[in-house]
Design an enzyme around this catalytic site. Sequence first.
Site, PDB file in Angstrom:
ATOM      1  N   HIS A   9       1.200  -1.251  -0.169  1.00 41.62           N
ATOM      2  CA  HIS A   9       0.124   0.124  -0.041  1.00 41.62           C
ATOM      3  C   HIS A   9       1.018   1.493  -0.300  1.00 41.62           C
ATOM      4  O   HIS A   9       2.585   1.316   0.413  1.00 41.62           O
ATOM      5  CB  HIS A   9      -0.526  -0.266   1.638  1.00 41.62           C
ATOM      6  CG  HIS A   9      -0.179   0.121   2.510  1.00 41.62           C
ATOM      7  ND1 HIS A   9       0.316   0.834   3.351  1.00 41.62           N
ATOM      8  CD2 HIS A   9       0.311  -1.320   2.807  1.00 41.62           C
ATOM      9  CE1 HIS A   9       0.794   1.237   4.412  1.00 41.62           C
ATOM     10  NE2 HIS A   9       0.727  -0.389   4.374  1.00 41.62           N
ATOM     11  N   GLU A  82      -2.001  -7.557   7.883  1.00 42.69           N
ATOM     12  CA  GLU A  82      -1.037  -7.205   8.195  1.00 42.69           C
ATOM     13  C   GLU A  82      -0.567  -7.629   9.862  1.00 42.69           C
ATOM     14  O   GLU A  82      -2.027  -8.503  10.079  1.00 42.69           O
ATOM     15  CB  GLU A  82       0.109  -5.610   8.302  1.00 42.69           C
ATOM     16  CG  GLU A  82       1.084  -4.975   8.935  1.00 42.69           C
ATOM     17  CD  GLU A  82       1.879  -5.837   8.418  1.00 42.69           C
ATOM     18  OE1 GLU A  82       2.349  -6.876   7.947  1.00 42.69           O
ATOM     19  OE2 GLU A  82       2.862  -4.888   7.473  1.00 42.69           O
TER      20      GLU A  82
END
Length: 192
Positions: A9, A82
């Site tokens: 990202h 994550e």
Amino acid sequence: MKNIFVIRHGETSFNKNGRYSGRTDEPLNTIGINQAKQLAEKASCLNIEIIYCSPLKRALKTAEFIKVKHACGIIIDNHFIERSIGIYEGLTKDEAKNKYPDLYTRNITRIFDEAPPNGETINEVIKRVFIGLDEIKKQNRFSNILISTHGFVAKAINKYFNPKITDQDFFDFNLANAEIMKYTFDDTKELN
């Protein structure tokens, strides 16, 4: 053959300020939005057929910019969320060192079978990422697949495709914000 394009990202304020992000659902900052737009342009020629994406805002927003350039869907997939970093989330390294000196001295985030309290171990992350990749490998609908994910998960993905790397190589691998990495599944090979 399946092409797997892995992206991290764009930047968040936690990234900019050197904070442990983990599962904290930080949005992209202004730089991150611009990075994601540039990444979408760069990826526009890849003929992406499907995007697998972490459920966190920063990965999803990055994926949405890429989706605009391709006629494809986005599948939210928790295998690529994550690593939970537990009590370290939101802290800088200096703050973690000052607040939890014993844990920090042990370098707890780099021990494969341990983690900060309420966090995930490295081996837990590797296991779930490998399961997600095995599921993608088994599907037969798509040949150009993109995974929108995070820095630590990218390390686990790199290990999947390079199983003989050393522990140091595992930690040294770094996918920068809005960077893309290509891997290939050879469909003629059996899953391990």
